[in-house]
Design a protein around this motif. Structure first.
Motif, PDB file in Angstrom:
ATOM      1  N   LEU A  17       0.814  -1.210   0.000  1.00  0.00           N
ATOM      2  CA  LEU A  17       0.000   0.000   0.000  1.00  0.00           C
ATOM      3  C   LEU A  17       0.851   1.265   0.000  1.00  0.00           C
ATOM      4  O   LEU A  17       0.477   2.278  -0.596  1.00  0.00           O
ATOM      5  N   SER A  18       2.014   1.208   0.642  1.00  0.00           N
ATOM      6  CA  SER A  18       2.872   2.400   0.695  1.00  0.00           C
ATOM      7  C   SER A  18       3.365   2.809  -0.687  1.00  0.00           C
ATOM      8  O   SER A  18       3.668   3.974  -0.928  1.00  0.00           O
ATOM      9  N   ARG A  19       3.457   1.847  -1.606  1.00  0.00           N
ATOM     10  CA  ARG A  19       3.883   2.137  -2.971  1.00  0.00           C
ATOM     11  C   ARG A  19       2.712   2.503  -3.872  1.00  0.00           C
ATOM     12  O   ARG A  19       2.871   3.260  -4.829  1.00  0.00           O
ATOM     13  N   LEU A  20       1.552   1.953  -3.595  1.00  0.00           N
ATOM     14  CA  LEU A  20       0.407   2.098  -4.486  1.00  0.00           C
ATOM     15  C   LEU A  20      -0.398   3.362  -4.213  1.00  0.00           C
ATOM     16  O   LEU A  20      -0.937   3.972  -5.143  1.00  0.00           O
ATOM     17  N   LEU A  21      -0.518   3.749  -2.942  1.00  0.00           N
ATOM     18  CA  LEU A  21      -1.352   4.885  -2.582  1.00  0.00           C
ATOM     19  C   LEU A  21      -0.579   6.195  -2.693  1.00  0.00           C
ATOM     20  O   LEU A  21       0.651   6.198  -2.614  1.00  0.00           O
ATOM     21  N   PRO A  22      -1.284   7.314  -2.872  1.00  0.00           N
ATOM     22  CA  PRO A  22      -0.609   8.616  -2.997  1.00  0.00           C
ATOM     23  C   PRO A  22       0.253   8.934  -1.777  1.00  0.00           C
ATOM     24  O   PRO A  22      -0.061   8.538  -0.652  1.00  0.00           O
ATOM     25  N   GLU A  23       1.323   9.676  -2.008  1.00  0.00           N
ATOM     26  CA  GLU A  23       2.237  10.059  -0.925  1.00  0.00           C
ATOM     27  C   GLU A  23       1.531  10.874   0.153  1.00  0.00           C
ATOM     28  O   GLU A  23       1.945  10.876   1.307  1.00  0.00           O
ATOM     29  N   CYS A  24       0.464  11.580  -0.224  1.00  0.00           N
ATOM     30  CA  CYS A  24      -0.238  12.423   0.746  1.00  0.00           C
ATOM     31  C   CYS A  24      -0.980  11.604   1.792  1.00  0.00           C
ATOM     32  O   CYS A  24      -1.359  12.124   2.844  1.00  0.00           O
ATOM     33  N   VAL A  25      -1.198  10.331   1.527  1.00  0.00           N
ATOM     34  CA  VAL A  25      -1.931   9.484   2.466  1.00  0.00           C
ATOM     35  C   VAL A  25      -0.967   9.001   3.544  1.00  0.00           C
ATOM     36  O   VAL A  25      -0.063   8.208   3.274  1.00  0.00           O
ATOM     37  N   ARG A  26      -1.163   9.464   4.743  1.00  0.00           N
ATOM     38  CA  ARG A  26      -0.264   9.120   5.845  1.00  0.00           C
ATOM     39  C   ARG A  26      -0.796   7.984   6.712  1.00  0.00           C
ATOM     40  O   ARG A  26      -0.033   7.242   7.307  1.00  0.00           O
ATOM     41  N   ARG A  27      -2.113   7.863   6.794  1.00  0.00           N
ATOM     42  CA  ARG A  27      -2.718   6.804   7.610  1.00  0.00           C
ATOM     43  C   ARG A  27      -3.865   6.181   6.829  1.00  0.00           C
ATOM     44  O   ARG A  27      -4.677   6.884   6.236  1.00  0.00           O
ATOM     45  N   VAL A  28      -3.934   4.857   6.821  1.00  0.00           N
ATOM     46  CA  VAL A  28      -4.972   4.163   6.074  1.00  0.00           C
ATOM     47  C   VAL A  28      -5.517   3.017   6.923  1.00  0.00           C
ATOM     48  O   VAL A  28      -4.781   2.387   7.692  1.00  0.00           O
ATOM     49  N   VAL A  29      -6.810   2.778   6.806  1.00  0.00           N
ATOM     50  CA  VAL A  29      -7.439   1.605   7.399  1.00  0.00           C
ATOM     51  C   VAL A  29      -7.519   0.540   6.315  1.00  0.00           C
ATOM     52  O   VAL A  29      -8.163   0.751   5.277  1.00  0.00           O
TER      53      VAL A  29
END
Length: 359
Positions: free
Chosen positions: A163-175
């Motif tokens: 997920l750290s590679r796939l999601l935008p850099e602006c996303v710091r926390r994800v469920v």
């Protein structure tokens, strides 16, 4: 095994508040649907933010990085589990006070035709992005070792590690949520779980489980390997429900750490159960604890027979059909477990193949 009457009444009260869904069929057009095998779904009700919530997310791709994105939710998406994914999304929207402030990220395999249109049709106002796993899939496929169940060996089952590679850099926390669960509580409460400095993820821990059983005798007999847990109070946790600090994950190179254990597994068998053991090797004993109510897991039974199970003791905020038995399959077969009735109200599957428009 029946639910305790008080708990059953509480859960059914939650379900009774759901608006009746539209009978309008959504998804890709009929010809594409037949060819692709993508199921069709009714359009979900529209849910609105309460006055205490941030403004609704704006339309368009910029919504992912909007300061009004109260919670970021990541899930995988494929045809085999699509029915479960749609039910999970509906449950999130139904039980949060701020449904218009939730942003969803769906990670798909390389062949994901029709899934974008299906999600957009079932949830016309949903803020979401679909991210292809195609760039990572060949490498992941080469790292996977055969496990006890074929469904656990699909590359997409390992997407949570990327997920750290796939999601935008602006996303710091994800469920992160699996596709075989429903929430009966507000996802905002789960997303706001405190994660102390130096900790990367939060999840419910189960320290009464037999932790040694997740690894082979070869692993425990080799001091150079078993030393990995030295100094840790390592407990089992289920990776189907996690709150992840993606910033810390990226800074610590945790995808690479998981891959190192997968590469070792290819050379000498140190575990049996798919994508879970590498997570345990890297994170067990180093996570922030989440209340057990946020993952009433194991409702799908074990990985071999998928027998019916009851809930664990205590309150319920999330029901998780981990294991072989999935509620939609058991309901379709006419052999449901008692708790499958709690999943059924979230099922938007359109069972006839002809689109009906009553507008």
């Amino acid at each position: 095994m029946p639910l305790p009457s008080l708990l059953a009444a509480s859960l059914l009260l939650f379900l009774a508040t759901t608006p009746a869904p539209s009978s309008h069929a959504v998804g890709v057009d009929e010809g594409d649907n037949v060819n692709s095998g993508v199921p069709r779904f009714r359009e979900a009700p529209q849910f609105y933010n309460s006055p205490s919530c941030p403004p609704p997310l704006p339309a368009g791709p910029g919504a992912a990085c909007s300061p009004n994105a109260l919670v970021h939710v990541a899930m995988t998406l494929d045809v085999a589990y699509l029915r479960g994914s749609v039910a999970a999304v509906l449950s999130v929207l139904q039980h949060t006070a701020c449904p218009q402030s939730i942003f969803f990220y769906f990670v798909t395999a390389s062949a994901a035709g029709g899934l974008n249109a299906t999600i957009a049709g079932a949830f016309p106002s949903l803020a979401f992005q679909i991210h292809s796993f195609a760039s990572e899939e060949p490498r992941v496929a080469g790292l996977i070792s055969t496990s006890i169940r074929a469904a656990l060996d699909r590359p997409l089952n390992y997407a949570r590690s990327y997920l750290s590679r796939l999601l935008p850099e602006c996303v710091r926390r994800v469920v992160y949520l699996d596709s075989d669960l429903v929430l009966v509580d507000d996802v905002v409460s789960l997303a706001s779980t405190p994660i102390p400095d130096g900790v990367v993820l939060a999840a419910p821990e189960y320290c009464n489980a037999n932790f040694t059983s997740y690894f082979t005798p070869t692993f425990w007999a080799n001091p150079a390997l078993s030393v990995a847990f030295e100094g840790r109070r390592a407990c089992y946790f289920n990776t189907g429900v996690m709150v992840i600090d993606l910033g810390r994950w990226r800074d610590g190179g945790y995808t690479e750490r998981i891959e190192e254990w997968m590469e070792l597994q290819k050379r000498m068998r140190i575990y049996e159960l798919g994508s879970l053991p590498p997570f345990l090797l890297v994170f067990a004993g180093r996570i922030a604890a989440v209340e057990h109510r946020w993952n009433q897991h194991g409702l799908g039974g074990d990985n071999y027979r998928g027998l019916c199970r009851d809930l664990h003791a205590g309150p319920v905020s999330l029901l998780h059909w981990s294991g072989k038995g999935k509620p939609w399959a058991r309901l379709d077969a006419g052999r449901p477990c008692p708790l499958d009735a709690l999943w059924a109200p979230y099922d938007l599957l359109l069972r006839n193949t002809i689109a009906i428009d009553e507008s």
